[in-house]
Motif scaffolding. Structure first.
Motif, PDB file in Angstrom:
ATOM      1  N   GLN A 122       0.977   0.031   2.797  1.00 17.71           N
ATOM      2  CA  GLN A 122      -0.285  -0.689   2.921  1.00 17.71           C
ATOM      3  C   GLN A 122      -0.043  -2.181   3.155  1.00 17.71           C
ATOM      4  OE1 GLN A 122      -3.063   0.865   3.126  1.00 17.71           O
ATOM      5  NE2 GLN A 122      -4.683  -0.664   2.872  1.00 17.71           N
ATOM      6  N   ALA A 123       0.958  -2.721   2.509  1.00 15.45           N
ATOM      7  CA  ALA A 123       1.270  -4.142   2.699  1.00 15.45           C
ATOM      8  C   ALA A 123       1.696  -4.424   4.134  1.00 15.45           C
ATOM      9  CB  ALA A 123       2.366  -4.568   1.728  1.00 15.45           C
ATOM     10  N   ALA A 124       2.346  -3.435   4.768  1.00 15.76           N
ATOM     11  CA  ALA A 124       2.769  -3.619   6.156  1.00 15.76           C
ATOM     12  C   ALA A 124       1.598  -3.527   7.136  1.00 15.76           C
ATOM     13  CB  ALA A 124       3.826  -2.569   6.513  1.00 15.76           C
ATOM     14  N   ASP A 125       0.531  -2.894   6.734  1.00 15.83           N
ATOM     15  CA  ASP A 125      -0.668  -2.773   7.577  1.00 15.83           C
ATOM     16  C   ASP A 125      -1.887  -2.824   6.667  1.00 15.83           C
ATOM     17  OD1 ASP A 125      -2.450  -2.341   9.625  1.00 15.83           O
ATOM     18  OD2 ASP A 125      -2.036  -0.186   9.811  1.00 15.83           O
ATOM     19  N   PRO A 126      -2.220  -4.008   6.157  1.00 20.28           N
ATOM     20  CA  PRO A 126      -3.219  -4.112   5.089  1.00 20.28           C
ATOM     21  C   PRO A 126      -4.633  -3.754   5.509  1.00 20.28           C
ATOM     22  CG  PRO A 126      -2.521  -6.285   5.811  1.00 20.28           C
ATOM     23  CD  PRO A 126      -1.598  -5.317   6.463  1.00 20.28           C
TER      24      PRO A 126
END
Length: 496
Positions: free
Chosen positions: A27-31
């Motif tokens: 999720q942090a890579a594609d928030p």
């Protein structure tokens, strides 16, 4: 197809944390996933369930002992598709930032961003174990989240198939399903999700909320309650009995929306009983060997419901078992957990059946001389998930809506409010908190973040910090005097 299942295998807390960490990193890579990504995830999850539908229906029958494939397909597998289609059609619109009036009289432009919360934990129940994790998972995906699902340990065969089905189409960092029993459920609730969505009993809901509270994780609770059905003085008694019987007997009463008790006019008691019996026998002309019957899910729940009946009878209630005469000495049937349709009449106030959700094919019948007595009874109890009124859109009905609180109200049929994706669905008080379905679900799984901006030449904050000048003091005092005078004037104007 033969489906086997051994003892429930617990999932270690460390493994649950690993799965959460993987989803959080993804999720942090594609928030904020774009609409195409979200739609792809929804479509793959739907395909995963539908491609395994027959195997899932077989697993559900094995877990219950008896459950028609058609019932499982209609409700647990296909039942979410209309709601999913609605969400799929509209979520891109819901994603868009919302402009709101500017702050400080319009000089501070402000928009609200609807961003994913992050990783959502979905904890499902046993009565409809697929649809009640499938539907909220789709809404969480539509809002741009990752999802971890804790499947009910009371449907272990179905959980095994469902986990395999989801894994066939979804990467574990997108959606992952875990089984396990109490140990796993406890560890799952202890995880620092960004949101927990729980469907189940108030008893377990308290535990989930307490565990989430330690981590300040927001929780949506979809619970149940003692749902009332009031048959109004102007109601068609036979029609009301038919519809109440249908709502009570869906899934053999193992539905959080089923009416637990009904109130009928005193003069209509016998007519209602006759019509209710006729409706049940129309649904189930036989019971003991009828393949359309859903068994009580396990021995513990069978014993719990029969215990409620026995307690009521011991205190003087009349039990009416509604099966063909030749089957009455063969039911209930503990070995197959076939608990027959039952009316409890003249139930004393101290009976345990008044204190907990029945979750079986049992309806408690009350009578009233004045419909306000029935309304008052419903208003005095804990707030149920759904309330039912059978009769016209009269002053009585409007008084019922005004004076009672419930998650939803349906007039003249079963679970009408649940079926409308334009309306939020959720409980109140003991029947739950928060809501889902359609946009309500999207909003539940989104963080609505205001973004305010200023291009003013002068900063605002210096006006709120020292030095506090005489001019500021005078200005605050004048504002307080003016605001007080305006508030008092409004009150006086209403008083005439």
């Amino acid at each position: 197809m033969t489906i086997t299942s051994g003892p429930v295998t617990e999932v270690a807390a460390a493994e649950l944390q690993r799965l959460l960490d993987a989803q959080r990193a993804a999720q942090a890579a594609d928030p904020i996933p774009d609409a195409a990504t979200r739609r792809d995830r929804i479509d793959r999850l739907v395909a995963a369930v539908l491609e395994h539908s027959q195997e899932l229906a077989g697993a559900l029958e094995a877990d219950f002992g008896s459950r028609p494939t058609t019932t499982s397909m209609e409700i647990d597998i296909l039942g979410a598709l209309q709601s999913i289609a609605f969400t799929r059609e509209h979520f891109e619109e819901w994603m868009q930032p919302t402009e709101v009036p500017g702050g400080l009289g319009g000089v501070i432009p402000t928009t609200v961003q609807h961003r994913p919360k992050g990783v959502v934990g979905v904890i499902g129940p046993w009565n409809f174990p697929i649809v009640l994790v499938f539907a909220p998972a789709v809404e969480a995906l539509a809002a741009g989240n990752r999802v971890m699902i804790k499947f009910s340990d009371m449907a272990p065969r179905t959980g095994e198939v469902f986990a395999r089905a989801v894994a066939s189409r979804m990467r574990p960092e997108e959606v992952v399903v875990v089984g396990g029993g109490l140990q796993t459920a406890t560890a799952f609730s202890d995880l620092r999700f960004d949101h927990i969505f729980f469907t189940g009993s108030p008893k377990v809901g308290r535990l989930v909320a307490a565990a989430a509270g330690k981590n300040l994780v927001p929780v949506t609770l979809e619970l149940g309650g003692k749902n009332p059905a009031i048959v109004a003085p102007d109601a068609d008694i036979a029609g009301a009995a038919l519809r109440i019987a249908g709502g009570r007997m869906l899934n053999n009463g193992q539905v959080c929306l089923s009416p637990d008790y009904a109130f009928v006019p005193e003069a209509s008691k016998d007519a209602f009983i006759d019509a209710y019996k006729q409706a049940i026998l129309t649904f189930f002309p036989t019971f003991i060997d009828n393949p359309d019957v859903v068994s009580i899910v396990n021995d513990a729940n069978y014993a719990r419901v029969t215990g409620l009946i026995d307690d009521a009878k011991a205190q003087g209630a009349t039990e009416i078992v509604i099966v063909p005469d030749e089957e009455k000495d063969r039911l209930p049937a503990p070995d197959s957990r076939r608990l027959p349709p039952t009316l409890l009449v003249d139930v004393p106030t101290d009976a345990k059946v008044h204190d907990e959700e029945i979750f079986g094919p049992v309806l408690v019948l009350h009578t009233y001389a004045n419909v306000d007595d029935a309304i008052g009874y419903a208003a005095a109890g804990e707030h149920p998930l759904s309330s039912y009124w059978y009769g016209g859109d009269t002053d009585d009905f409007r008084r019922f809506v005004l004076n009672t609180t419930s998650g939803a109200v349906s007039r003249n049929d079963f679970a009408l409010a649940y079926s409308n994706d334009e309306a939020p669905f959720g409980g109140a008080g003991m029947s739950g908190s928060g809501a889902y379905h359609g946009k309500a679900g999207f909003d539940t799984f989104s963080h609505h973040r205001p973004i305010a901006q200023s291009d003013l030449p002068d900063a605002l904050i210096p006006n709120l910090v020292p030095p506090i000048t005489a001019e500021r003091v005078a200005g605050v005092e004048a504002m307080a005097v003016g605001a007080t005078a305006a508030a008092v004037a409004r009150i006086k104007a209403r008083e005439g």
